[in-house]
Design a protein around this motif. Structure first.
Motif, PDB file in Angstrom:
ATOM      1  N   PHE A 125       0.768  -1.240   0.161  1.00 31.92           N
ATOM      2  CA  PHE A 125       0.154   0.065   0.102  1.00 31.92           C
ATOM      3  C   PHE A 125       0.793   1.265   0.101  1.00 31.92           C
ATOM      4  O   PHE A 125       0.522   2.326  -0.499  1.00 31.92           O
ATOM      5  CB  PHE A 125      -0.871   0.026   1.237  1.00 31.92           C
ATOM      6  CG  PHE A 125      -1.725  -1.308   1.507  1.00 31.92           C
ATOM      7  CD1 PHE A 125      -2.503  -1.578   0.589  1.00 31.92           C
ATOM      8  CD2 PHE A 125      -1.186  -1.951   2.457  1.00 31.92           C
ATOM      9  CE1 PHE A 125      -3.387  -2.737   1.087  1.00 31.92           C
ATOM     10  CE2 PHE A 125      -2.176  -3.215   2.589  1.00 31.92           C
ATOM     11  CZ  PHE A 125      -2.982  -3.681   2.088  1.00 31.92           C
ATOM     12  N   GLY A 126       2.213   1.147   0.661  1.00 37.32           N
ATOM     13  CA  GLY A 126       2.693   2.414   0.760  1.00 37.32           C
ATOM     14  C   GLY A 126       1.897   3.567   1.516  1.00 37.32           C
ATOM     15  O   GLY A 126       1.277   3.327   2.176  1.00 37.32           O
ATOM     16  N   ARG A 127       1.933   4.618   0.943  1.00 43.40           N
ATOM     17  CA  ARG A 127       1.306   5.778   1.487  1.00 43.40           C
ATOM     18  C   ARG A 127       0.073   6.079   0.334  1.00 43.40           C
ATOM     19  O   ARG A 127      -0.226   7.162   0.228  1.00 43.40           O
ATOM     20  CB  ARG A 127       1.774   6.895   1.982  1.00 43.40           C
ATOM     21  CG  ARG A 127       2.637   6.753   3.425  1.00 43.40           C
ATOM     22  CD  ARG A 127       3.545   7.982   3.772  1.00 43.40           C
ATOM     23  NE  ARG A 127       2.694   9.262   3.601  1.00 43.40           N
ATOM     24  CZ  ARG A 127       2.225   9.649   4.803  1.00 43.40           C
ATOM     25  NH1 ARG A 127       2.133   8.992   5.905  1.00 43.40           N
ATOM     26  NH2 ARG A 127       1.526  10.749   4.593  1.00 43.40           N
ATOM     27  N   LEU A 169      -8.094  -2.628   5.039  1.00 40.86           N
ATOM     28  CA  LEU A 169      -8.474  -3.141   6.478  1.00 40.86           C
ATOM     29  C   LEU A 169     -10.152  -3.120   6.587  1.00 40.86           C
ATOM     30  O   LEU A 169     -10.894  -4.091   6.993  1.00 40.86           O
ATOM     31  CB  LEU A 169      -7.990  -2.339   7.339  1.00 40.86           C
ATOM     32  CG  LEU A 169      -6.439  -2.412   7.674  1.00 40.86           C
ATOM     33  CD1 LEU A 169      -5.873  -1.388   8.773  1.00 40.86           C
ATOM     34  CD2 LEU A 169      -6.018  -3.796   8.076  1.00 40.86           C
ATOM     35  N   ARG A 170     -10.795  -2.098   5.879  1.00 42.66           N
ATOM     36  CA  ARG A 170     -12.177  -2.283   6.214  1.00 42.66           C
ATOM     37  C   ARG A 170     -12.601  -3.296   5.194  1.00 42.66           C
ATOM     38  O   ARG A 170     -13.805  -4.052   5.914  1.00 42.66           O
ATOM     39  CB  ARG A 170     -12.812  -0.841   5.799  1.00 42.66           C
ATOM     40  CG  ARG A 170     -12.392   0.328   6.664  1.00 42.66           C
ATOM     41  CD  ARG A 170     -13.269   1.749   6.500  1.00 42.66           C
ATOM     42  NE  ARG A 170     -12.569   2.862   6.944  1.00 42.66           N
ATOM     43  CZ  ARG A 170     -12.980   4.163   6.648  1.00 42.66           C
ATOM     44  NH1 ARG A 170     -14.031   4.049   6.119  1.00 42.66           N
ATOM     45  NH2 ARG A 170     -12.374   5.214   7.299  1.00 42.66           N
ATOM     46  N   ASN A 189      -9.249   7.147   3.044  1.00 40.75           N
ATOM     47  CA  ASN A 189      -8.366   7.975   2.322  1.00 40.75           C
ATOM     48  C   ASN A 189      -6.956   7.394   1.606  1.00 40.75           C
ATOM     49  O   ASN A 189      -6.896   7.168   0.569  1.00 40.75           O
ATOM     50  CB  ASN A 189      -7.818   8.973   3.260  1.00 40.75           C
ATOM     51  CG  ASN A 189      -7.486  10.363   2.438  1.00 40.75           C
ATOM     52  OD1 ASN A 189      -7.494  11.367   3.173  1.00 40.75           O
ATOM     53  ND2 ASN A 189      -6.898  10.152   1.324  1.00 40.75           N
ATOM     54  N   PHE A 190      -6.611   6.458   2.631  1.00 40.65           N
ATOM     55  CA  PHE A 190      -5.387   5.695   2.219  1.00 40.65           C
ATOM     56  C   PHE A 190      -5.685   4.218   1.847  1.00 40.65           C
ATOM     57  O   PHE A 190      -6.477   3.861   2.370  1.00 40.65           O
ATOM     58  CB  PHE A 190      -4.245   5.509   3.481  1.00 40.65           C
ATOM     59  CG  PHE A 190      -3.472   7.014   3.651  1.00 40.65           C
ATOM     60  CD1 PHE A 190      -2.416   7.344   2.795  1.00 40.65           C
ATOM     61  CD2 PHE A 190      -4.066   7.862   4.757  1.00 40.65           C
ATOM     62  CE1 PHE A 190      -1.919   8.578   3.390  1.00 40.65           C
ATOM     63  CE2 PHE A 190      -3.506   8.990   5.125  1.00 40.65           C
ATOM     64  CZ  PHE A 190      -2.240   9.313   4.197  1.00 40.65           C
ATOM     65  N   VAL A 240      -4.554   1.583   2.504  1.00 46.81           N
ATOM     66  CA  VAL A 240      -4.348   0.639   3.665  1.00 46.81           C
ATOM     67  C   VAL A 240      -5.729   0.616   4.466  1.00 46.81           C
ATOM     68  O   VAL A 240      -6.144  -0.295   4.966  1.00 46.81           O
ATOM     69  CB  VAL A 240      -3.197   0.819   4.423  1.00 46.81           C
ATOM     70  CG1 VAL A 240      -3.141   2.129   5.305  1.00 46.81           C
ATOM     71  CG2 VAL A 240      -3.075  -0.128   5.386  1.00 46.81           C
ATOM     72  N   GLU A 241      -6.262   1.750   4.377  1.00 45.71           N
ATOM     73  CA  GLU A 241      -7.643   2.004   5.252  1.00 45.71           C
ATOM     74  C   GLU A 241      -8.749   1.066   4.448  1.00 45.71           C
ATOM     75  O   GLU A 241      -9.459   0.408   5.237  1.00 45.71           O
ATOM     76  CB  GLU A 241      -8.089   3.364   5.411  1.00 45.71           C
ATOM     77  CG  GLU A 241      -7.351   4.238   5.979  1.00 45.71           C
ATOM     78  CD  GLU A 241      -7.578   5.704   6.211  1.00 45.71           C
ATOM     79  OE1 GLU A 241      -7.147   6.364   6.902  1.00 45.71           O
ATOM     80  OE2 GLU A 241      -7.888   6.105   5.114  1.00 45.71           O
ATOM     81  N   PHE A 287     -12.963  11.666   7.383  1.00 45.49           N
ATOM     82  CA  PHE A 287     -12.724  10.382   7.792  1.00 45.49           C
ATOM     83  C   PHE A 287     -13.403   9.232   7.092  1.00 45.49           C
ATOM     84  O   PHE A 287     -13.396   8.082   7.539  1.00 45.49           O
ATOM     85  CB  PHE A 287     -13.756  10.279   9.309  1.00 45.49           C
ATOM     86  CG  PHE A 287     -12.784  11.473  10.164  1.00 45.49           C
ATOM     87  CD1 PHE A 287     -11.548  10.903  10.764  1.00 45.49           C
ATOM     88  CD2 PHE A 287     -13.327  12.551  10.448  1.00 45.49           C
ATOM     89  CE1 PHE A 287     -10.796  11.536  11.506  1.00 45.49           C
ATOM     90  CE2 PHE A 287     -12.635  13.281  11.371  1.00 45.49           C
ATOM     91  CZ  PHE A 287     -11.566  13.051  11.820  1.00 45.49           C
ATOM     92  N   ASP A 288     -13.789   9.361   5.805  1.00 45.71           N
ATOM     93  CA  ASP A 288     -13.710   8.213   4.846  1.00 45.71           C
ATOM     94  C   ASP A 288     -12.453   7.721   4.443  1.00 45.71           C
ATOM     95  O   ASP A 288     -11.507   8.156   4.713  1.00 45.71           O
ATOM     96  CB  ASP A 288     -14.571   8.752   3.614  1.00 45.71           C
ATOM     97  CG  ASP A 288     -16.068   9.111   4.045  1.00 45.71           C
ATOM     98  OD1 ASP A 288     -16.725   8.687   4.671  1.00 45.71           O
ATOM     99  OD2 ASP A 288     -16.653  10.032   2.962  1.00 45.71           O
ATOM    100  N   ILE A 323      -5.030  13.829  -0.182  1.00 48.26           N
ATOM    101  CA  ILE A 323      -5.652  13.981   0.884  1.00 48.26           C
ATOM    102  C   ILE A 323      -7.157  14.363   0.907  1.00 48.26           C
ATOM    103  O   ILE A 323      -7.329  15.266   0.167  1.00 48.26           O
ATOM    104  CB  ILE A 323      -5.086  14.870   1.961  1.00 48.26           C
ATOM    105  CG1 ILE A 323      -3.445  14.103   2.303  1.00 48.26           C
ATOM    106  CG2 ILE A 323      -5.551  15.540   3.141  1.00 48.26           C
ATOM    107  CD1 ILE A 323      -2.682  15.000   3.261  1.00 48.26           C
ATOM    108  N   ASN A 324      -8.049  13.798   1.648  1.00 48.95           N
ATOM    109  CA  ASN A 324      -9.505  14.150   1.524  1.00 48.95           C
ATOM    110  C   ASN A 324      -9.791  14.950   2.712  1.00 48.95           C
ATOM    111  O   ASN A 324     -11.166  15.703   2.561  1.00 48.95           O
ATOM    112  CB  ASN A 324     -10.461  13.117   1.223  1.00 48.95           C
ATOM    113  CG  ASN A 324     -10.374  12.177   2.265  1.00 48.95           C
ATOM    114  OD1 ASN A 324     -10.065  12.416   3.417  1.00 48.95           O
ATOM    115  ND2 ASN A 324     -11.176  10.763   2.067  1.00 48.95           N
TER     116      ASN A 324
END
Lengths: 382, 382
Positions: free
Chosen positions: B244-246, B267-268, B260-261, B263-264, B257-258, B253-254
């Motif tokens: 994933f890196g960044r 995981l979700r 964004n990255f 990796v998020e 809290f939706d 960047i948004n």
């Protein structure tokens, strides 16, 4: 933590609040019309006004760095180990300031503050602030304090990142930068831990999309989980082994879901204690500021370019067992500076306390920190 | 994961269920009067009944190790990489069996099964089972299968721990023990992660003290958090960086809290997918079994003593980037065996995939695993 001991401490201190009426433009495109910063200061500003040191705090801490807010205080400020008379940052020599970051919950304007436009707490409408925004607000703060240049800006963890941002954005406004247990940006794993913490808070039914103040509740379960998780990343595996091992509360397996191992007890205690003193919306904002921190992003993703116009002299400190921001991450900062032939001293402290080591009275650390501060103060005749 | 490819797979397989009417005494002091184990098997038991291999599964997996349950299956069993014709555990050569552990949620008796005494799901009344209990139940299973001795018992992660327990409790019942990506017991940090996962589940208002079946809900938020957290520990920091890196979902960047990255998002997705296929009470039990696993505890806390009467020949495999159960933990197992002059081969595979490496098609791993299995099979003329 030491008990109340005014001999060895800045003693009783009171927070102050500074109000700002000029709007502050934020990275997200919005601006704060009106805000205040709560801060503490120790020691005295000298005649030349050149002995001021700014401390930047970490994710869940605040402006109360040293001393006690009352003689009844059970615990001193969070960096009592390093700040006070005769300590590495010597309050007999320096004028030491720390402000609670914007978005905080300890006095500075944040999600739990009342929005003057609605007369209700900002809640989820508080803008997502960045480390750059904090630095921008502190630059205005600097002007109002009448300090031409910080002798040093010092911070650990997220605070260390803020020091880096200061050195890039306002190169003339600090002489020394001390970056402790930090990284030039979060890794995917760091972001992943933050995301689980955020999901814990936001999925708590008491979160009410961030408007929990209106419901007289707070997402305590979620914030507790976030804090428990945080604590795992603050300690090293080794430190946990030494602290708890596999010790059991009642000496044996209980075949139940109540606390069984000591480490469970510790985490639940830490989690519970935290929810009473911290605001969940602030926690969300602070983790986002961490995730977004990436000064190289503004410079073609080159940290070397980001550091090109830096004028501060750096001390970078890391701790061997820190797996949140490992020594390798600190060395990336050092490399970015060396690529520009910038003066930097790098110290890797042998310590098994993990990320939390930067708060602890580790002999080598305290000695090196003291020597460094004394040396640079002597050079300037402070 | 490969698509449906019967050429290279055990093909279409069906789970079977074995019923047990003799009560099973459990470590907690209670007993299960009546229970069943769901299992799959691949390959054929030979005339001498000496080519049987038992696979032990990890925390969140099950008896469906290889092949497909229907031609429409999107994914094969969880160890398709290592089990099948011509693979390390060759189904043309071995009779391969895997049972879902007691307390599971994929067919074997567990908290979501109906308790014959109440005609309701066991829920939180299901006893806390241990790795020893699983081994005890599988020993009865062995007898009913008519297998005198397992040629080998093989497992990764929690499954590897189960292999260790087998070798200690029933030394004559297995010839070979293959312990992959395991540890002789959890560290305080391992327990800490499990505790956060449990608290996430138990603090979910939909948990209803484990009686959520009666409310037609399940603690999805908590189980999702537990799974997200688990995933962080299954991957290495390096693997996450490569994966994933960044990288950001929308490239920038948004300020929200939706997701964004990337990796998020990962995981979700993993968390959401899991809650539909796994029972929260089972998750709680499995993490407890992990925490409690400590075979040395029965032998004056000496792993060497625990291994004293072991008769199996061991292969222990670890992966360099596994930080959940690092190579150092595997070496503790090896040392316990060597202290008794027991035959053990230890292999540390260079791999950056973290703990999950044991499930992956890593060339060195597959080759060494194959060679080892072929060598020991040839020795016995299988």
């Amino acid at each position: 933590m030491p008990d109340f001991n005014p001999e060895n401490s800045v003693g009783i201190v009171s927070p102050q609040t500074m109000h700002f009426e000029e709007p502050l433009a934020l990275d997200c495109g919005r601006s704060l019309k009106d805000y205040h910063l709560t801060y503490e200061s120790y020691g005295s500003l000298n005649k030349n006004r050149d002995n001021a040191i700014l401390i930047c705090h970490a994710l869940s801490s605040d402006h109360h760095v040293a001393g006690y807010n009352s003689p009844d205080d059970k615990k001193p400020g969070w960096w009592e180990t390093c700040i006070g008379p005769g300590k590495p940052i010597d309050s007999d020599r320096f004028f030491i300031v720390c402000s609670n970051n914007l978005g905080g919950c300890k006095g500075s304007t944040g999600p739990s503050s009342v929005d003057p436009e609605t007369n209700k707490p900002y809640g989820p409408d508080f803008p997502i602030v960045t480390v750059k925004d904090w630095v921008r607000s502190q630059e205005v703060f600097r002007q109002k304090l009448g300090i031409k240049q910080w002798f040093a800006i010092v911070g650990g963890s997220l605070g260390g990142m803020q020091v880096i941002q200061w050195s890039i954005d306002y190169p003339d406004r600090l002489k020394h930068a001390l970056v402790i247990a930090a990284a030039p940006k979060l890794s995917a794993q760091n972001i992943a831990f933050n995301e689980v913490a955020r999901q814990a808070i936001m999925s708590d039914p008491d979160f009410h999309k961030g408007n929990y103040y209106a419901h007289n509740v707070s997402p305590k379960r979620g914030l507790m989980l976030a804090r428990m998780l945080g604590h795992i990343t603050y300690l090293s595996d080794d430190a946990m082994r030494q602290k708890f091992g596999r010790d059991m509360r009642e000496g044996k397996i209980n075949f139940g879901f109540d606390v069984n191992f000591e480490v469970e007890s510790y985490l639940r205690y830490q989690g519970n204690a935290f929810v009473d003193r911290f605001d969940a919306n602030t926690y969300l904002l602070m983790t986002k500021a961490l995730d977004y921190f990436d000064p190289a992003a503004d410079y073609n993703n080159s940290l070397a370019q980001a550091f090109k116009h830096v004028r501060a002299r750096f001390l970078v400190i890391s701790f061997t067992s820190d797996w949140r921001f490992s020594p390798a991450r600190s060395k990336e900062i050092v490399k970015g500076l060396l690529d520009n032939y910038k003066p930097v001293t790098y110290v890797e402290i042998e310590a098994n306390q993990g990320h939390d080591a930067f708060l602890m009275p580790i002999d080598d650390y305290i000695e090196i920190f003291s020597t460094y501060m004394n040396t640079i103060a002597n050079e300037d005749g402070l």
